[in-house]
Design a protein around this motif. Structure first.
Motif, PDB file in Angstrom:
ATOM      1  N   LEU A   1       0.826  -1.197   0.000  1.00 35.82           N
ATOM      2  CA  LEU A   1       0.000   0.000   0.000  1.00 35.82           C
ATOM      3  C   LEU A   1       0.872   1.263   0.000  1.00 35.82           C
ATOM      4  N   LEU A   2       1.901   1.277   0.858  1.00 35.10           N
ATOM      5  CA  LEU A   2       2.781   2.445   0.914  1.00 35.10           C
ATOM      6  C   LEU A   2       3.481   2.652  -0.426  1.00 35.10           C
ATOM      7  N   ARG A   3       3.949   1.581  -1.023  1.00 39.22           N
ATOM      8  CA  ARG A   3       4.632   1.672  -2.321  1.00 39.22           C
ATOM      9  C   ARG A   3       3.674   2.231  -3.382  1.00 39.22           C
ATOM     10  N   TYR A   4       2.444   1.767  -3.353  1.00 40.64           N
ATOM     11  CA  TYR A   4       1.430   2.238  -4.306  1.00 40.64           C
ATOM     12  C   TYR A   4       1.179   3.739  -4.124  1.00 40.64           C
TER      13      TYR A   4
ATOM     14  N   LEU B   1       3.143   5.955  -2.750  1.00 37.29           N
ATOM     15  CA  LEU B   1       4.330   6.708  -3.156  1.00 37.29           C
ATOM     16  C   LEU B   1       4.391   6.847  -4.677  1.00 37.29           C
ATOM     17  N   SER B   2       4.018   5.803  -5.394  1.00 40.85           N
ATOM     18  CA  SER B   2       4.042   5.894  -6.859  1.00 40.85           C
ATOM     19  C   SER B   2       3.021   6.910  -7.359  1.00 40.85           C
ATOM     20  N   ILE B   3       1.862   6.975  -6.712  1.00 37.26           N
ATOM     21  CA  ILE B   3       0.859   7.980  -7.087  1.00 37.26           C
ATOM     22  C   ILE B   3       1.378   9.378  -6.768  1.00 37.26           C
ATOM     23  N   LEU B   4       1.964   9.542  -5.576  1.00 35.27           N
ATOM     24  CA  LEU B   4       2.526  10.834  -5.191  1.00 35.27           C
ATOM     25  C   LEU B   4       3.558  11.302  -6.212  1.00 35.27           C
ATOM     26  N   ILE B   5       4.447  10.428  -6.595  1.00 33.52           N
ATOM     27  CA  ILE B   5       5.490  10.777  -7.568  1.00 33.52           C
ATOM     28  C   ILE B   5       4.874  11.135  -8.917  1.00 33.52           C
ATOM     29  N   ALA B   6       3.891  10.367  -9.352  1.00 31.76           N
ATOM     30  CA  ALA B   6       3.238  10.657 -10.639  1.00 31.76           C
ATOM     31  C   ALA B   6       2.532  12.008 -10.616  1.00 31.76           C
ATOM     32  N   VAL B   7       1.806  12.281  -9.543  1.00 26.57           N
ATOM     33  CA  VAL B   7       1.106  13.571  -9.435  1.00 26.57           C
ATOM     34  C   VAL B   7       2.111  14.708  -9.391  1.00 26.57           C
ATOM     35  N   LEU B   8       3.159  14.540  -8.625  1.00 26.12           N
ATOM     36  CA  LEU B   8       4.190  15.568  -8.530  1.00 26.12           C
ATOM     37  C   LEU B   8       4.874  15.784  -9.878  1.00 26.12           C
ATOM     38  N   ALA B   9       5.133  14.720 -10.598  1.00 27.09           N
ATOM     39  CA  ALA B   9       5.835  14.806 -11.888  1.00 27.09           C
ATOM     40  C   ALA B   9       4.976  15.404 -12.995  1.00 27.09           C
ATOM     41  N   PHE B  10       3.690  15.074 -12.999  1.00 21.15           N
ATOM     42  CA  PHE B  10       2.882  15.425 -14.170  1.00 21.15           C
ATOM     43  C   PHE B  10       1.754  16.426 -13.935  1.00 21.15           C
TER      44      PHE B  10
ATOM     45  N   LEU C   1      12.267  14.224   1.179  1.00 20.04           N
ATOM     46  CA  LEU C   1      11.288  14.512   2.232  1.00 20.04           C
ATOM     47  C   LEU C   1      11.063  13.344   3.186  1.00 20.04           C
ATOM     48  N   LEU C   2      10.925  12.139   2.653  1.00 20.79           N
ATOM     49  CA  LEU C   2      10.470  11.010   3.472  1.00 20.79           C
ATOM     50  C   LEU C   2      11.328  10.715   4.703  1.00 20.79           C
ATOM     51  N   PRO C   3      12.662  10.699   4.614  1.00 18.43           N
ATOM     52  CA  PRO C   3      13.427  10.430   5.838  1.00 18.43           C
ATOM     53  C   PRO C   3      13.191  11.481   6.922  1.00 18.43           C
ATOM     54  N   ARG C   4      13.097  12.739   6.522  1.00 19.43           N
ATOM     55  CA  ARG C   4      12.830  13.808   7.499  1.00 19.43           C
ATOM     56  C   ARG C   4      11.444  13.649   8.109  1.00 19.43           C
ATOM     57  N   LEU C   5      10.466  13.336   7.249  1.00 19.98           N
ATOM     58  CA  LEU C   5       9.094  13.185   7.721  1.00 19.98           C
ATOM     59  C   LEU C   5       8.989  12.031   8.716  1.00 19.98           C
TER      60      LEU C   5
ATOM     61  N   GLU D   1      -4.180  10.496   8.169  1.00 22.07           N
ATOM     62  CA  GLU D   1      -5.332   9.729   7.708  1.00 22.07           C
ATOM     63  C   GLU D   1      -4.869   8.750   6.628  1.00 22.07           C
ATOM     64  N   PRO D   2      -5.611   7.677   6.422  1.00 17.12           N
ATOM     65  CA  PRO D   2      -5.245   6.776   5.325  1.00 17.12           C
ATOM     66  C   PRO D   2      -5.135   7.571   4.028  1.00 17.12           C
ATOM     67  N   ARG D   3      -4.147   7.251   3.230  1.00 14.52           N
ATOM     68  CA  ARG D   3      -3.895   7.900   1.946  1.00 14.52           C
ATOM     69  C   ARG D   3      -3.359   9.330   2.085  1.00 14.52           C
ATOM     70  N   PHE D   4      -2.807   9.691   3.247  1.00 13.68           N
ATOM     71  CA  PHE D   4      -2.330  11.064   3.407  1.00 13.68           C
ATOM     72  C   PHE D   4      -1.259  11.409   2.382  1.00 13.68           C
ATOM     73  N   LEU D   5      -0.437  10.429   2.001  1.00 14.99           N
ATOM     74  CA  LEU D   5       0.604  10.715   1.005  1.00 14.99           C
ATOM     75  C   LEU D   5       0.010  11.091  -0.352  1.00 14.99           C
ATOM     76  N   VAL D   6      -1.175  10.614  -0.622  1.00 15.31           N
ATOM     77  CA  VAL D   6      -1.847  10.894  -1.890  1.00 15.31           C
ATOM     78  C   VAL D   6      -2.753  12.119  -1.773  1.00 15.31           C
ATOM     79  N   ASP D   7      -3.440  12.245  -0.649  1.00 15.13           N
ATOM     80  CA  ASP D   7      -4.477  13.274  -0.509  1.00 15.13           C
ATOM     81  C   ASP D   7      -3.966  14.645  -0.079  1.00 15.13           C
ATOM     82  N   VAL D   8      -2.875  14.688   0.661  1.00 16.43           N
ATOM     83  CA  VAL D   8      -2.361  15.977   1.134  1.00 16.43           C
ATOM     84  C   VAL D   8      -1.614  16.665  -0.008  1.00 16.43           C
TER      85      VAL D   8
END
Length: 195
Positions: free
Chosen positions: A1-4, A6-15, A49-53, A87-94
């Motif tokens: 789930l975390l890997r998924y 993170l991949s969405i976060l990276i895609a949104v950030l990239a595109f 960001l992730l290690p600091r977070l 909250e669940p999905r915070f990496l995607v929703d925030v």
């Protein structure tokens, strides 16, 4: 789930995040040509960001666990704050701009707990009361917006302004990403679509 997530976060950030949603085939094709570079840059940003977070999360969590049970008001408020931040999905929703502020938000939590250990519960409760007023408004409006399947970017901004108010009240020395006060929150509230 975390890997998924993170991949969405990276895609949104990239595109999407920095350039908005594509509105034409030409725009889409132009982004697709630079896809590898965009993904690499976004991955580097997330990796920084992730290690600091997660380090700040660990420290704040330990601080909260060490908070004496006699500090019930602070414990309840901090537990609610943690729940809302993670909250669940915070990496995607925030939004990315706010996700980048998480280490500072978590440092503020650790500092607040440290201050509580050396006294100051009355002052802490006064600050909690200030935040609670805005947080209650936010939760009520958010619930109504969800019920109506409505999205209000002004409410999203209000939510993160509350987090900045927490930093200014509990750990002022960390600074805030914007000028913040109860009056500014009241002004932002006027921009929100009524329930």
């Amino acid at each position: 789930l975390l890997r998924y997530e993170l991949s969405i976060l990276i895609a949104v950030l990239a595109f999407v995040d920095k350039r908005g949603v594509t509105r034409s085939q030409v725009e889409f094709d132009a982004r697709a040509q630079n896809a590898v570079e965009s993904i690499a840059v976004a991955t580097q940003e997330v990796a920084l960001l992730l290690p600091r977070l997660f380090a700040a999360y660990h420290r704040a969590r330990l601080s909260l666990e060490e908070l004496p049970s006699s500090r019930q008001t602070a414990r309840a408020d901090l537990s609610e704050q943690f729940r809302a931040l993670f909250e669940p999905r915070f990496l995607v929703d925030v939004p990315w701009s706010w996700l980048q502020q998480y280490p500072r938000f978590l440092e503020a939590i650790s500092y607040r707990v440290e201050k509580l250990g050396s006294g100051g519960p009355a002052r802490d409760k006064d600050a909690v009361d200030q935040v609670s007023t805005f947080w209650s408004r936010y939760l009520q409006q958010q619930s109504e917006d969800e019920r109506r399947s409505r999205f209000d970017p002004e409410l999203v901004e209000f939510r993160w302004m509350i987090e900045e108010l927490r930093v200014s009240l509990f750990a002022q020395h960390l600074g805030t990403s914007m000028k913040i006060s109860p009056q500014r929150l009241d002004k932002q509230w006027q921009r929100i679509q009524p329930a």
